[in-house]
Motif scaffolding. Sequence first.
Motif, PDB file in Angstrom:
ATOM      1  N   ARG A  42       0.844  -1.196   0.000  1.00  0.00           N
ATOM      2  CA  ARG A  42       0.000   0.000   0.000  1.00  0.00           C
ATOM      3  C   ARG A  42       0.882   1.251   0.000  1.00  0.00           C
ATOM      4  O   ARG A  42       1.398   1.653   1.039  1.00  0.00           O
ATOM      5  CB  ARG A  42      -0.927  -0.013   1.210  1.00  0.00           C
TER       6      ARG A  42
ATOM      7  N   ASP B 230       0.304   4.062   2.391  1.00  0.00           N
ATOM      8  CA  ASP B 230       0.615   3.909   3.812  1.00  0.00           C
ATOM      9  C   ASP B 230       2.104   4.028   4.131  1.00  0.00           C
ATOM     10  O   ASP B 230       2.508   3.929   5.283  1.00  0.00           O
ATOM     11  CB  ASP B 230       0.084   2.558   4.327  1.00  0.00           C
TER      12      ASP B 230
ATOM     13  N   HIS C 127       0.201   0.575  10.730  1.00  0.00           N
ATOM     14  CA  HIS C 127       0.372   0.507   9.279  1.00  0.00           C
ATOM     15  C   HIS C 127       1.722  -0.051   8.858  1.00  0.00           C
ATOM     16  O   HIS C 127       2.755   0.408   9.316  1.00  0.00           O
ATOM     17  CB  HIS C 127       0.197   1.903   8.658  1.00  0.00           C
TER      18      HIS C 127
HETATM   19 MG    MG Z   1      -5.804   2.454   5.238  1.00  0.00          MG
END
Ligand code: MG
Length: 900
Positions: free
Chosen positions: A82, A85, A95
Motif C-alpha cells: 500500500r 501507507d 500501518h
Molecule cells: Mg488504510
Amino acid sequence: MTVPALPTAPTTAQIREQFLHFFESKGHLRLASHSTIAPDPTTLFTVAGMQPFKAQFMGAPARFEGAEGIHKRVTTAQKCLRVGDIENVGRTLRHCSLLEMLGNFSFGDYFKRESLTWAWEFLTSPDWMALDPSRLYATIYEDDQEAYDIWTQEIGLPADHILRFGADENFWPADAPLKGPNGPCGPCSEIFYDRGPKYGDDTWAEYADTRESARFLEIWNNVFPQFDRQEPQPDGTPTLAPLPFKNIDTGMGLERIATVVQDVYDFYSNDVFAPIVARVAELSGKPYEGPQSVSHRVVAEHIRSVSMVIADGVQLSNTGRGYTVRKILRRASRHAYLLGLHEPVLHTLVPLVVEAMGSAYPELVQNQARVTAAIRSEEERFLKTLEQGTQRLDTLLSKLEKGAVLSGDEAFTLYDTYGFPVDLTKEIAEEYGIGVDEAGYAESLERAQELARAGSKYGKSELFGGGASVLDDLAPTEFVGYDELDARSRVLAVLAGGESAGHLSAGDEGTVVLDRTPFYAEGGGEVGDIGLLEWPGGEATVRDTTKTKGGVFLHTVAVVRGELKDGDDVRALVDASRQATERHHTATHLLQAALRAVLGEGVHQAGSLVAPDRLRFDFSHAAALSAEELARVELLVNRWIQADSPVNWQTMPIAQARAAGATALFGEKYGDVVRVVTVERGVPFGDHTVTSMELCGGAHVARTGEIGTFVIVSDENVAAGVRRIEALAGEAAVQWTRAQLGGAQRAAALLNTSPEGLTGRIENVQAALKASEKEVVALRRQITQLQMGGGGAAGGAAPLREIGGYRVAALKLSGIEAGELRGAADTLLEQSGADLVVIATDKGLVVKATKDAVARGAHAGQLVGKLAAAAGGKGGGRPDMAQAGIQDADAALGALDSSL
Ligand code: MG
Ligand code: ATP
C-alpha cells in the motif's frame, strides 16, 4: 537488546495457516498469494486480497488454475503493498507498507450471515484465536439493519459495542452511493479489538467522534457487495439496485491479528519483526524503546517490503513500480543513517526477512542473492549522495555564526538534490549550534509540489485524451496507410498548444488534422509514423502521429517553409523508415507464434513495442528461456521468413475472427468488426505446422521474405511471470550482428587470440590481475607502515608536539590513496597517544581528534578548514573527524603552528 521471549501464543506463520485451514473447513478453496505486482495493468501494486478475483466478482466462472471444477468459496493470504501507507509506517503503530491480508471470498454463494458468524467463530473460539469476546467491537454502515441484527441477535454482541458510520467509512468503494462509481458496491462491517488502557483511556463511544485510536485497533473488514450502483435520481437520491449475485470480500491484516494474539506491544515486537528490530538495535547500538523509536520501525518494516517486491521482479528505476521501491528503500536508508549507520547495512538484514517469510513465500528464498545485490548497490549509491550532502552542509554551516539559522531554501535544496532529510540536517546543524528554518523548508517543499502538480496537468493525454473541444466536432480520419505511403489530403484543422490556431508559419510547431492520411497513429504497440507534408511553397516535417479516442489522427508537425492553413491541400509522405517498422511488426507476429510452438500455449502477449529500429515483446512465461529454446525460436522465425509466405489482412465480424482461431490480446477491447492479419502459409515444426493469425490494426510487409533476417538480442524478466524479448529484423539485425562480431574480433585481437579463444584468455588475465592487486595492496600497506615508523615507539615517525595546549602528531605520507587516509589516521591516533593527529599527502588531508580533545574544545572540521586554505584546498567536517582535498602537504603542515 535481546529478542523478547514470546508467550506460547501462535507464531505469525501458524496464524496464517490456521486462518486458511479454518476456511478450508468451511468449504473454501485455498489459493496461493498473487504477486505484489497487481494482476491488472491499470494498477501498480496489489492492495487487497480481492484484487486477483475481480473477474469472479463480476460474474466470470469461478475456475482456478490447478483446481478442477467451479469454486465459489476461496481463501487466501495475499501480500499487498500500500503505497498510500508508506509515510504512515513508523508513525502509527498499525500501518505496514507490505501487509499480508487474510481473506475469505464468496462469488455469489454465502453472504452476510456466514461472513460475520465465521469471523466471530475464528476470532473467539478456544480452538482458533481464543480472543476475549468482551474486547471485540464492530462498526456497520448506518442503514445496514441486517448486519446489526446478525451482530446483536445471532452473535450476541452487545449494542454498545457497535457504532454506525456513514458511507465515508463503512462503504466500499467509499462514498459510492452518492459519488459513484457505478457498478457493484456495498456496505461493510469492521471488527475492532480493544487493546486496553495501556494504549489510551479513550472509550468506544468516543471513537464515534475521534475515529482515531491507539487503543481500539481495526483488525478485520467484512465487505458485502450487494448493490449495483446506477445514476442517481434527478433530485440526487442515490440509486442502489440489489445485485442478483451477492459476494463476500473480507480482509484481515495478518500483522495486526498476530500482534493482538501474541499480546505484544506493537508489530515490531511480534515474531516476524522482533529479530529484525533487534539486529537494527545491535548494529546501531541504540535500543528499541517502543513508541519513540520511529527509525527502528521504518528500517525493519521497509526492508521487508522492499525485499518482497524485488523478489517479485520489480527493478529499481525512476518510474512506476521501480520508483516506489526506490522511495521506500531510500526512506529506510535515511532512517538507518539517522541511527548512526553510515555504511550500507540494509542488505545484511535480508536473511532475517527470508528466515521469517521464506517458507510461506519461496520467491524470497529463490531470489535472495538478487534481492541482496539490488539493495546493496542502491544503498551504496544513496549513501554517496548523502555524503556529498554532508560536505555541502558542512561548508554551509562553517560559514554561519553560532546561533544563526540555516535558510529553509537551503534545507530544501539539500533534501531535493541530495536526498538529505530535514531531520538529519537539523541534527547536524545542532552540532554547530545552528538552527534550521523549518517553516521556510515546509514552504519550499509545498511550492515544489505545487509546481509538480501543475506540470502534470498539461500532459499529452490530458490535452488530447479527453479531447480539446475543436477535436470533438471532427469526423474520424480515414486511414489509407496500409496500401499508400504517399497520399493527397486536405487540412481540416490546425492546432497550436491544444487550441485551434487556423495556421502555422515557418518555425512554428503544432498539430494538424487531415481528412485522410497515410500516417499510422501510435497504437497496438506500433509507433506513430513520421514523414513530410508538402504543399506549393511549403513543407512541414511530421514528427509523430497519434489519435484520439474518437479516431481523429493528430500529426505533430514543425513547419520548415511557407505557411500551413486550414483547408489547404497537401501531399502527405510517410518516411521510408515505415518499411523497417513493418518488418518488425510482422516479425513480432512470427515471434509470438514461434514462442507458443516452442514453449507451449501458456504464452500470451503482455505488451509489445514495434519501432523502425527494434521490436520488444512481453509475454507470460515463468522461467528464463534456455539458450537452446532461444535458438529454436529464432531458427523457426528465420525459416518462416525464408518460406516467403504472403501476408494478408481482412476485416470481419469479431465472432467470425474468434471462430477462425485468431489470437487476440487478453483484456483488450475490440470493436464489432476487427482486422485480422494472417500469414498465409505456416511453417513445419516437429509433426505439426505453426500458423499465425492475429487481431491487429498494424502495418505489415506483404511477404515474410521482406523481413530478411531475424535475431533475438535479449530475453529478460520484467515482472513476476512476465518475460521480455528484444529482437531485430532486416538491416537492423545485420548491423547489430556485425557490430557484435566486430567487437568480439577487436577484443580478441587485443588479447592475441580468436573470438572463440576469448573466454579462456579473459579468465587468465583476470586471475593475473587479481594477484597483482593483492600484491599492490600489501606493498602500499608496508610503505605506509614504514613512513609511520613501523608502529613501534610512541609517535613513530611523527613525534608528539605541543600546540595550543594539545598533543599533536603530524605526518606527511606519500604513496597512499585518499580512501586509506582515515585508516592511517586511526592507527596514528592509537599509536601516538596524541590528542590530535594530522596526516597530509599532496592530494588530501585528514584530521582526527580524541573525544577528550573535542570535549576540551578541539574541532577537527575547523582545523581542516584552515590547513586546507593554506594548501590550496577546501574542506570541513565534524568536530572529531574531518577531511579535505589539497594540493600541497608541506604547506598544510606548515600552517599547523598558527592554526591551533
Ligand atoms: Mg488504510
Ligand atoms: P486503516 O483505516 O487502519 O488504514 P483500512 O480501512 O485502510 O485500515 P482495509 O482497506 O479495510 O483497511 O483493509 C482490511 C484490513 O487490512 C484492515 O482491517 C487491517 O487489518 C489491514 N490493514 C489495512 N491497511 C494496513 C496496513 N497499512 N498495515 C497493516 N494492516 C493493514
